[in-house]
Every structure is written in C-alpha cells, then in structure tokens.
Design a protein around this motif. Structure first.
Motif, mmCIF file in Angstrom:
data_model
loop_
_atom_site.group_PDB
_atom_site.id
_atom_site.type_symbol
_atom_site.label_atom_id
_atom_site.label_comp_id
_atom_site.label_asym_id
_atom_site.label_seq_id
_atom_site.Cartn_x
_atom_site.Cartn_y
_atom_site.Cartn_z
ATOM 1 N N PRO A 166 0.822 -1.205 0.000
ATOM 2 C CA PRO A 166 0.000 0.000 0.000
ATOM 3 C C PRO A 166 0.854 1.251 0.000
ATOM 4 C CG PRO A 166 0.082 -0.949 2.192
ATOM 5 C CD PRO A 166 0.760 -1.922 1.286
ATOM 6 N N GLY A 167 0.267 2.338 -0.448
ATOM 7 C CA GLY A 167 0.968 3.604 -0.398
ATOM 8 C C GLY A 167 1.060 4.107 1.029
ATOM 9 N N TYR A 168 2.134 4.781 1.317
ATOM 10 C CA TYR A 168 2.304 5.405 2.620
ATOM 11 C C TYR A 168 1.799 6.840 2.522
ATOM 12 C CZ TYR A 168 5.302 1.461 3.771
ATOM 13 O OH TYR A 168 5.790 0.210 4.008
ATOM 14 N N THR A 169 1.190 7.329 3.590
ATOM 15 C CA THR A 169 0.652 8.689 3.588
ATOM 16 C C THR A 169 1.673 9.648 4.159
ATOM 17 O OG1 THR A 169 -1.387 7.611 4.281
ATOM 18 C CG2 THR A 169 -1.391 9.999 4.222
ATOM 19 N N GLY A 170 1.853 10.796 3.507
ATOM 20 C CA GLY A 170 2.696 11.838 4.082
ATOM 21 C C GLY A 170 4.059 11.324 4.469
ATOM 22 N N THR A 171 4.407 11.507 5.723
ATOM 23 C CA THR A 171 5.713 11.081 6.201
ATOM 24 C C THR A 171 5.610 9.795 7.022
ATOM 25 O OG1 THR A 171 5.484 12.482 8.139
ATOM 26 C CG2 THR A 171 6.653 13.418 6.267
ATOM 27 N N ASP A 172 4.476 9.133 6.987
ATOM 28 C CA ASP A 172 4.304 7.912 7.771
ATOM 29 C C ASP A 172 5.305 6.838 7.392
ATOM 30 O OD1 ASP A 172 0.660 7.786 8.165
ATOM 31 O OD2 ASP A 172 2.197 9.073 9.036
ATOM 32 N N CYS A 173 5.799 6.151 8.404
ATOM 33 C CA CYS A 173 6.737 5.061 8.122
ATOM 34 C C CYS A 173 6.039 3.710 8.164
ATOM 35 C CB CYS A 173 7.913 5.094 9.087
ATOM 36 S SG CYS A 173 7.425 5.095 10.808
ATOM 37 N N VAL A 174 4.764 3.699 8.534
ATOM 38 C CA VAL A 174 4.004 2.443 8.494
ATOM 39 C C VAL A 174 2.718 2.684 7.724
ATOM 40 C CG1 VAL A 174 4.899 1.510 10.673
ATOM 41 C CG2 VAL A 174 2.838 2.909 10.692
ATOM 42 N N ALA A 175 2.215 1.603 7.137
ATOM 43 C CA ALA A 175 0.944 1.684 6.431
ATOM 44 C C ALA A 175 0.075 0.532 6.908
ATOM 45 C CB ALA A 175 1.157 1.595 4.922
ATOM 46 N N ALA A 176 -1.210 0.797 7.023
ATOM 47 C CA ALA A 176 -2.139 -0.255 7.458
ATOM 48 C C ALA A 176 -2.554 -1.077 6.249
ATOM 49 C CB ALA A 176 -3.367 0.376 8.104
ATOM 50 N N LEU A 177 -2.552 -2.374 6.423
ATOM 51 C CA LEU A 177 -2.982 -3.257 5.333
ATOM 52 C C LEU A 177 -4.440 -3.662 5.516
ATOM 53 C CD1 LEU A 177 0.169 -5.522 5.002
ATOM 54 C CD2 LEU A 177 -0.493 -3.571 3.617
ATOM 55 N N THR A 224 11.325 14.675 7.895
ATOM 56 C CA THR A 224 9.939 14.765 8.369
ATOM 57 C C THR A 224 9.556 16.208 8.639
ATOM 58 O OG1 THR A 224 10.193 12.600 9.390
ATOM 59 C CG2 THR A 224 8.316 13.907 10.088
ATOM 60 N N ALA A 225 10.452 16.936 9.299
ATOM 61 C CA ALA A 225 10.166 18.338 9.602
ATOM 62 C C ALA A 225 10.003 19.146 8.321
ATOM 63 C CB ALA A 225 11.288 18.921 10.458
ATOM 64 N N ILE A 226 10.885 18.902 7.372
ATOM 65 C CA ILE A 226 10.802 19.614 6.100
ATOM 66 C C ILE A 226 9.497 19.290 5.387
ATOM 67 C CG2 ILE A 226 11.802 19.731 3.778
ATOM 68 C CD1 ILE A 226 14.564 19.392 5.150
ATOM 69 N N ALA A 227 9.120 18.024 5.439
ATOM 70 C CA ALA A 227 7.879 17.622 4.772
ATOM 71 C C ALA A 227 6.660 18.245 5.439
ATOM 72 C CB ALA A 227 7.757 16.099 4.765
ATOM 73 N N LYS A 228 6.785 18.518 6.734
ATOM 74 C CA LYS A 228 5.669 19.171 7.411
ATOM 75 C C LYS A 228 5.665 20.673 7.110
ATOM 76 C CE LYS A 228 5.059 15.801 11.084
ATOM 77 N NZ LYS A 228 3.682 15.356 10.779
ATOM 78 N N ALA A 229 6.847 21.267 7.041
ATOM 79 C CA ALA A 229 6.913 22.708 6.782
ATOM 80 C C ALA A 229 6.615 23.034 5.322
ATOM 81 C CB ALA A 229 8.295 23.238 7.161
ATOM 82 N N TYR A 230 7.034 22.152 4.440
ATOM 83 C CA TYR A 230 6.865 22.399 2.999
ATOM 84 C C TYR A 230 6.258 21.151 2.358
ATOM 85 C CZ TYR A 230 10.201 26.053 4.191
ATOM 86 O OH TYR A 230 10.825 27.111 4.791
ATOM 87 N N PRO A 231 4.974 20.860 2.682
ATOM 88 C CA PRO A 231 4.375 19.628 2.162
ATOM 89 C C PRO A 231 4.379 19.589 0.643
ATOM 90 C CG PRO A 231 2.822 20.829 3.569
ATOM 91 C CD PRO A 231 4.024 21.692 3.418
ATOM 92 N N PRO A 232 4.535 18.412 0.071
ATOM 93 C CA PRO A 232 4.571 18.315 -1.386
ATOM 94 C C PRO A 232 3.380 18.981 -2.065
ATOM 95 C CG PRO A 232 5.189 16.219 -0.413
ATOM 96 C CD PRO A 232 4.773 17.116 0.705
ATOM 97 N N THR A 233 2.210 18.894 -1.426
ATOM 98 C CA THR A 233 1.023 19.471 -2.050
ATOM 99 C C THR A 233 1.089 20.991 -2.115
ATOM 100 O OG1 THR A 233 0.034 19.291 0.147
ATOM 101 C CG2 THR A 233 -0.608 17.639 -1.487
ATOM 102 N N SER A 234 1.968 21.597 -1.298
ATOM 103 C CA SER A 234 2.045 23.059 -1.298
ATOM 104 C C SER A 234 3.089 23.566 -2.291
ATOM 105 C CB SER A 234 2.407 23.565 0.103
ATOM 106 O OG SER A 234 3.761 23.254 0.393
ATOM 107 N N MET A 235 3.797 22.644 -2.903
ATOM 108 C CA MET A 235 4.866 23.053 -3.809
ATOM 109 C C MET A 235 4.349 23.047 -5.250
ATOM 110 S SD MET A 235 7.300 23.260 -1.509
ATOM 111 C CE MET A 235 8.999 22.873 -1.812
#
Lengths: 249, 245
Positions: A238-249, B93-104
C-alpha cells in the motif's frame, strides 16, 4: 489492499503481497550489500516504525495510565534487537515499556541497544511470571519480539520458549513484530496453537504466514525500502501517507 | 514563500526526540518542562507551529550541544550511524511538514541538498534519502567527502536510489531558484569553528542570494553558535518566523 481503486494496470500481474523466508533474506541482503545499509540502520528504522505502529493501534490519549505500560519480550536474535529499539522509541513516545530479554546476545549491536534502554531507565525483568494473570494485570499490552522468520523455535532456549507458552494465554493485546513468534514463516502452521496477536507489524514486507493472521491490525513497516527493491521483488504494497513510516494493510 | 528560512534545531530535535532525562549538569534543558517532550513527528500527530513557538525553548550553546553529543555516544552507546539516521529522518519529516509536497509547485517538488564535509553533511545525505521516499525529488551537492565507510555507504544508498549528485555548484542564485523549490543547507553544524574555507565560502555567498526557501540543518551554516552574525561570513539573514523543531 493497496489504494482503493482496484489493480493498477501498469503493475505487473505477478506483483504480490508476501515474501517467502528466502526472499525476505535476499531483500535484506540487497539492502545490506548493494545499498550498503548498515544492519544497525535497518534495525533502528524497523524498531522505530514498530513503535509508531503501536501508537497508531493504541493511541496514547485513549489509554489509561495502566494501559500505557508495555511489556516488550525480546529474543536473542535480530527480532529481539528490533524489540529493544521499539522499546526505546515507545519510551520516547511516553509509553512505559518494560523489557524481558532473558537470552542476551553478546554482539555489539545488541549490547549497545541494551545500554541505550538501560540508560533511559527502561526496566529489565529478571524473570517472567509463568502465571499469565500477573502479566495481564501488570501491563496494558505486550510486544512480541522473540522470533523472526527463519529462526528455529527450538534454538532460542528455555526462558524464551517458556515466555511464549505464557503469552499464548494472554488476554491483553499482543503486538508481534514481523511474524508471530513460533509460527512457521512460510505456512503459518501453528497459527491455531500458537500466539494469536492482535496486531502484526511486518518489517519491510509481509511474510507468507501473514496470510493466516486474523488479528485486528496489520501494519507494514517498509517506508525505507527503495522503490527499485520493491519492484525487484515484485511487491505490491500500500501507499504510505505523508511522512508515515508504516501503512495499514 | 520567498525569503522564508527554516531552522531545524538538530541538537534540540535529537535531544527532544530521544531522551527524557539528560544527566549532565551543564545542560539546563531539563528546566524547560515542555520543550523536549517528545514530538511524535512520525506518528501522524498534529504539528502546531504556534504552540511550538510559544513553548519555552532552551537554546544550547556550542559546548552544551557537544556535551549532549558526547553523552549520547559515550554513556548511551549510540553509534554515529544510529544518531545520523534518526537525525536525517527527523529533518526530512520536519521539512515535509513545513513544505508539504502538495504546497509546492512541481510534482514531485525539487530540492537541492548541499552537504558539507562533516557530520552535518551526513545528516543531509540521510535527509535526502528520506525526502525521496516522501515523494520529493532531491539532488545533492557534496563537494568534500570524508573517506570513511559511514559516508561512502550513505552516498551509495543515495546513488542506488537514483538521487543525482551535481558535479558543480550552480554559480548564480537565479539558476538555483529556477531549478529547485527548496534548498537544504547541511553544510556546517554546531561544531563548526573558524573560517569558512572554499568551496563553502562561495556556496554560502550563492545561498545568500536565493529567493527560494532554505532549510538549515541544526544551524544556518556559517553562523557562530555563540554569537550569531559575527562569523567571518555571517549567516544569511535570519528568518522572520523561525520554525523551531
């Protein structure tokens, strides 16, 4: 299992969701030898992600003081090392871990990880009660980091074997790292007789026996696996969301 | 977004995310009861920069930062690899929170990571790798590479993940502004002392002229930790709304 809309036409039809034990070992070798990851790096990433999975399955704000206490049972090999890292991150995440690590490995990685936990005042039990009710009463949940895939259950010695026997009777939640200890990593046999975890955290990618997992949450902790490696092993994850390091299956 | 700089206080971040108790008496950060409560950067918890800004934060001097490091290595037996991995992951992680991909603007957003000759550079290499996993498109400039297995391994990891390494630094700020939406400064860290030697002197001059945001790992490179603004080169202008991590 991957994103909602059905199979991606650009994915090869043979992409699958589980690795055999041999493939899991080969994937790890690729990371260590080709990508020059250090074992310590990978263990740290897996242990950290395992702790994150615990926070997702058992979010802290919803837990009472007692429910925040976590017993982490660590075996002597890599799965145990991941457990030590997991315990340390659980501590940082404001849970209250206690570790049972009866068969201490002499290698440097394990020794350093143990030191880090000790220095962070994480208690190490000198024995584990065989009376499961004592564990149910003292802790809110248990993390099983005893056996990984490819480790013979008979190899780990008395205290671990006895611990697993006790954990089979647990009534508080159980989180298994990578595979439920004691299950055959390929077939999942002993799934009825063995541990029945509520949560499984597959490391890097799910193993075959995960097909027989019937608990509440299955997470994969594999954000760190480079795309090329995932493709090489034809894994559909599955795709990971945002900066998450785990994903739910 | 132009002119905004982001400071990632690595020492604070590292200490805050991994230690609950720091035993050394020289470090007074225990006196701030809330700032080093662990921030669950990776657990999907909410990130509220307003709250962060209002929480009392203890800034470490160079000596204190070095003392924290020493304690982690000597007493806690952390290895450099471990700390560097956690640090780089936290920064990404901090960078991704400050500058999320969707905002770029671009998809994936392009990031230039400039890595210095020491551990700060190593943090940058780890950060670049995790930024790639988070959906950014990093490029690395790493002109001075220590000949140690730790760093060569980190470079290999990035190369194997198809993260390009520039052969030379773009000489004009506008060239960087056009190609990249964000620059990560992983040149010098808290142990930096003395004069800035080439090629970093020229690099820092170029960075001073940028309009795209710069995220600095630990300290803005070239800033003396003791007396901000009095280094030979001086840091680029401090940002107006620092994100303290």
């Amino acid at each position: 299992m991957s994103s909602a809309a059905g199979p991606d036409p650009s994915e090869a039809p043979e992409e699958r969701r589980f690795l055999s034990t041999a493939e899991a070992a080969a994937l790890e070798r690729e990371l260590l030898e080709d990508y020059r990851f250090g074992r310590q790096q990978l263990v740290e990433l897996c242990g950290h992600a395992s702790a994150v999975a615990v926070t997702k399955a058992f979010p802290l704000p919803a837990l009472s003081r007692k429910q925040r206490t976590v017993l982490v049972v660590c075996g002597p090999e890599q799965n145990g090392a991941v457990g030590l890292v997991c315990a340390r991150h659980l501590r940082v995440f404001e849970y209250e871990p206690t570790i049972f690590y009866p068969m201490r490995s002499l290698d440097l990685l394990h020794r350093d990880l143990t030191t880090q936990c000790e220095k962070m005042d994480i208690p190490f039990l000198s024995y584990l009660p065989t009376e499961v009710q004592l564990i149910n009463e003292a802790y809110g949940l248990v993390v099983d980091a005893v056996l990984g895939p490819g480790v013979e259950p008979g190899k780990v010695g008395g205290p671990c074997t006895r611990a697993l026997a006790t954990l089979k009777l647990l009534s508080i939640p159980l989180v298994s790292l990578d595979i439920p200890s004691g299950w055959d990593a390929e077939t999942g046999s002993d799934a009825e007789d063995g541990l029945r975890p509520d949560v499984l955290v597959s490391l890097a990618a799910p193993k075959r026996c995960a097909g027989r997992f019937s608990g509440r949450h299955h997470f994969v902790a594999g954000r760190f696996v480079p795309d090329d490696v995932r493709r090489k092993f034809a894994l559909r994850l599955p795709g990971y969301t945002g900066t998450d390091c785990v994903a739910a299956l | 977004m132009s002119g905004v700089r982001t400071l990632l206080g690595l020492g604070l971040l590292v200490a805050g995310s991994r230690l609950l108790r720091i035993k050394s008496e020289t470090i007074a950060c225990r006196s701030g009861p809330t700032w080093w409560r662990p921030q669950r950067l990776n657990s999907g918890g909410r990130w509220d920069s307003e709250v962060m800004a209002s929480t009392a934060v203890k800034y470490l001097s160079q000596e204190e930062a070095q003392a924290v490091d020493q304690e982690l290595f000597n007493e806690y037996q952390f290895s450099v690899d471990q700390l560097m991995e956690l640090a780089g992951l936290s920064c990404a992680t901090a960078i991704a929170k400050a500058y999320p991909p969707t905002s770029m603007s671009r998809s994936p957003p392009t990031v230039l990571v400039i890595c210095g000759p020491g551990n700060n550079g190593g943090d940058g290499l780890v950060c670049a790798r995790h930024l790639k996993l988070f959906g950014y498109e990093p490029t690395i400039y790493y002109p001075k590479r220590p000949n140690k297995p730790l760093f060569t391994a980190l470079v290999t990891q990035c190369q194997k993940m198809d993260i390009p390494f520039l052969g030379e630094m773009p000489s004009e700020p506008t060239m960087i502004d056009e190609l990249y939406e964000l620059v990560v400064d992983a040149i010098f860290g808290f142990s930096f002392k003395g004069d800035v030697r080439e090629p970093f002197h020229s690099i820092l001059s170029v960075l001073k002229g940028l309009t795209v945001p710069i995220a600095s790992i630990d300290i803005p490179s070239g800033a003396g930790t003791q007396k901000v603004g009095q280094g030979r080169l001086g840091p680029y202008p401090p940002d107006s709304c620092p994100h303290q991590v």
